[in-house]
Motif scaffolding. Structure first.
Motif, PDB file in Angstrom:
ATOM      1  N   ARG A 163       0.852  -1.184   0.000  1.00 24.32           N
ATOM      2  CA  ARG A 163       0.000   0.000   0.000  1.00 24.32           C
ATOM      3  C   ARG A 163       0.895   1.244   0.000  1.00 24.32           C
ATOM      4  O   ARG A 163       1.666   1.470   0.929  1.00 24.32           O
ATOM      5  N   TYR A 164       0.800   2.038  -1.051  1.00 26.29           N
ATOM      6  CA  TYR A 164       1.602   3.251  -1.163  1.00 26.29           C
ATOM      7  C   TYR A 164       0.943   4.176  -2.181  1.00 26.29           C
ATOM      8  O   TYR A 164      -0.029   3.791  -2.849  1.00 26.29           O
ATOM      9  N   MET A 165       1.444   5.369  -2.284  1.00 21.84           N
ATOM     10  CA  MET A 165       0.948   6.310  -3.278  1.00 21.84           C
ATOM     11  C   MET A 165       1.849   6.267  -4.501  1.00 21.84           C
ATOM     12  O   MET A 165       3.072   6.156  -4.364  1.00 21.84           O
ATOM     13  N   SER A 178       6.586   1.006 -10.044  1.00 19.21           N
ATOM     14  CA  SER A 178       5.377   0.189 -10.111  1.00 19.21           C
ATOM     15  C   SER A 178       4.159   1.009  -9.689  1.00 19.21           C
ATOM     16  O   SER A 178       4.277   2.147  -9.245  1.00 19.21           O
ATOM     17  N   SER A 179       2.977   0.402  -9.830  1.00 11.23           N
ATOM     18  CA  SER A 179       1.728   1.085  -9.493  1.00 11.23           C
ATOM     19  C   SER A 179       1.047   0.408  -8.316  1.00 11.23           C
ATOM     20  O   SER A 179       0.941  -0.822  -8.282  1.00 11.23           O
ATOM     21  N   PRO A 180       0.549   1.179  -7.344  1.00  3.66           N
ATOM     22  CA  PRO A 180      -0.166   0.570  -6.215  1.00  3.66           C
ATOM     23  C   PRO A 180      -1.479  -0.074  -6.630  1.00  3.66           C
ATOM     24  O   PRO A 180      -2.085  -0.806  -5.838  1.00  3.66           O
ATOM     25  N   SER A 181      -1.933   0.187  -7.858  1.00  2.00           N
ATOM     26  CA  SER A 181      -3.144  -0.483  -8.341  1.00  2.00           C
ATOM     27  C   SER A 181      -2.892  -1.956  -8.622  1.00  2.00           C
ATOM     28  O   SER A 181      -3.839  -2.726  -8.839  1.00  2.00           O
ATOM     29  N   PRO A 210       8.769   8.206 -11.320  1.00  2.00           N
ATOM     30  CA  PRO A 210       7.521   8.545 -10.627  1.00  2.00           C
ATOM     31  C   PRO A 210       6.395   8.876 -11.603  1.00  2.00           C
ATOM     32  O   PRO A 210       5.217   8.634 -11.306  1.00  2.00           O
ATOM     33  N   MET A 211       6.733   9.436 -12.775  1.00  2.00           N
ATOM     34  CA  MET A 211       5.714   9.754 -13.770  1.00  2.00           C
ATOM     35  C   MET A 211       5.086   8.474 -14.326  1.00  2.00           C
ATOM     36  O   MET A 211       3.880   8.407 -14.560  1.00  2.00           O
ATOM     37  N   VAL A 212       5.916   7.452 -14.541  1.00  2.00           N
ATOM     38  CA  VAL A 212       5.397   6.172 -15.022  1.00  2.00           C
ATOM     39  C   VAL A 212       4.525   5.521 -13.957  1.00  2.00           C
ATOM     40  O   VAL A 212       3.463   4.960 -14.266  1.00  2.00           O
ATOM     41  N   SER A 213       4.944   5.598 -12.688  1.00  2.00           N
ATOM     42  CA  SER A 213       4.131   5.047 -11.610  1.00  2.00           C
ATOM     43  C   SER A 213       2.753   5.707 -11.580  1.00  2.00           C
ATOM     44  O   SER A 213       1.726   5.024 -11.480  1.00  2.00           O
ATOM     45  N   MET A 214       2.717   7.036 -11.680  1.00  2.00           N
ATOM     46  CA  MET A 214       1.436   7.746 -11.649  1.00  2.00           C
ATOM     47  C   MET A 214       0.600   7.447 -12.893  1.00  2.00           C
ATOM     48  O   MET A 214      -0.622   7.291 -12.812  1.00  2.00           O
ATOM     49  N   THR A 215       1.255   7.351 -14.050  1.00  2.96           N
ATOM     50  CA  THR A 215       0.522   7.048 -15.282  1.00  2.96           C
ATOM     51  C   THR A 215      -0.039   5.637 -15.252  1.00  2.96           C
ATOM     52  O   THR A 215      -1.191   5.395 -15.656  1.00  2.96           O
TER      53      THR A 215
END
Length: 360
Positions: free
Chosen positions: A51-53, A77-80, A141-146
């Protein structure tokens, strides 16, 4: 032949990975570009999820020798997709920790990790439309958010600008181009410094400036901007945006500049000044902290090791329990309010107000 069978569990039947110290087990190593690798990890214990942002970072303890080094990396990576986490790292010529990972880290090995931490996330600074500007490994971080928005809100309006040395150095290029076909409002803009003979390239060349930003993101004044990359790159972006009248309250940036470890200074005390006593409970040692010095400096002078990476109150690596006494702590988000209430401090930015005792 024995095949391991993993018991299936839903996320709500598992426990979230907390923000304290952990062991992460490497499960995959993936080349991305020249001197760029993605390392994917799972929890070293079963029935945990991450669990992270999107955009947050972790600090890894890397065993390069008798004394490990601490290195902070943004999660790509993505937290989704919460069952694994990944960091995508570039090895520079003078890299120590990252080069060790390239040469030694293999699936099945584990590293000690601290985090996740950080406020560099659209989850903290939401906007109606986004402009992501990055260079080099600042793309992570941009890839993680995207990736996160692609799963949670695929109609998000994102203009994604990335600068690289050459077309072959654009990290995640093919994934981003695939996402641009899936997300109706994701617009990509790549800028490269050089194109070799034989390379096919129809995009922009040169370095980023106000004209290129306006060309690739004509409505940039209306967007919430996230920027990450080398310090000179981010300074250029800030100057371009400010010169165009951009509301800098909508500008957010992230960079990690590790502080070079210095030997303790020889202090000459002014009249009335006295050092404070620092007791290191676990080490069984006592040390002195000169006026204005930090607990971390006192620990080093006493020969007590406290892990530290950024040394600016950001990464949270030097978190220790304060058993008694008072300190003045000026941090940059590397510690949570409930941790402070429990008695934790960040050694790198805590200055004793009197004699103290810490768990180190």
């Amino acid at each position: 032949m024995n095949i391991a069978v993993t018991q299936y569990r839903h996320v709500d039947e598992m426990r979230p990975w907390s923000d304290r110290e952990h062991l992460l087990e490497c499960v995959a190593v993936t080349p991305e570009a020249a001197d760029v690798m993605t390392f994917t990890f799972k929890p070293n214990k079963p029935n945990l999820w991450f669990r992270y942002m999107p955009g947050q970072f972790v600090t890894l303890e890397i065993p390069v020798g008798p004394e490990p080094v601490m290195r902070t990396y943004t999660l790509s990576s993505s937290p989704s997709r919460p069952y694994t986490v990944a960091v995508t790292v570039k090895a520079q010529k003078d890299s120590i920790g990252t080069r060790w990972m390239f040469d030694n880290l293999k699936p099945g090995m584990a590293l000690k990790a601290f985090g996740p931490l950080g406020d560099f996330s659209y989850a903290k600074y939401p906007g109606k439309k986004y402009l992501f500007i990055s260079a080099g490994s600042g793309i992570t971080p941009m890839v993680s958010m995207t990736r996160d928005m692609s799963d949670r809100a695929p109609d998000s309006d994102i203009t994604f600008l990335n600068c690289a040395r050459s077309p072959d150095d654009i990290i995640f290029r093919w994934e981003l181009e695939a996402k641009a076909r899936e997300m109706p409002h994701l617009t990509l803009g790549f800028i490269v410094e050089q194109v070799s003979r034989g390379q096919l390239w129809s995009g922009l060349k040169g370095r980023i400036d106000k004209a290129k930003i306006a060309l690739l993101a004509p409505d940039f004044l209306e967007r919430t901007v996230f920027c990450c990359g080398p310090a000179p790159f981010m300074a250029t972006v800030r100057e371009a945006l400010e010169g165009a009248g951009f509301d800098m309250k909508q500008y957010h940036e992230e960079a990690f500049q590790p502080v070079k470890q210095e030997l303790p200074e020889v202090v000459i005390y002014a009249d009335g000044e006295q050092p404070t006593k620092v007791t290191f409970a676990m080490s069984g040692k006592d040390g002195l902290c000169a006026p204005g010095h930090t607990v971390l400096q006192a620990a080093r002078a006493a020969g007590v090791r406290i892990g530290a990476a950024c040394e600016s109150g950001l990464c949270g690596t030097c978190k220790v329990m304060k058993l008694s006494g008072e300190v003045e702590m000026d941090h940059n988000g590397g510690i949570l309010d409930d941790e402070i209430d429990e008695g934790y401090i960040l050694a790198c930015c805590s200055r004793p107000k009197g004699d103290i005792e810490i768990e180190a």
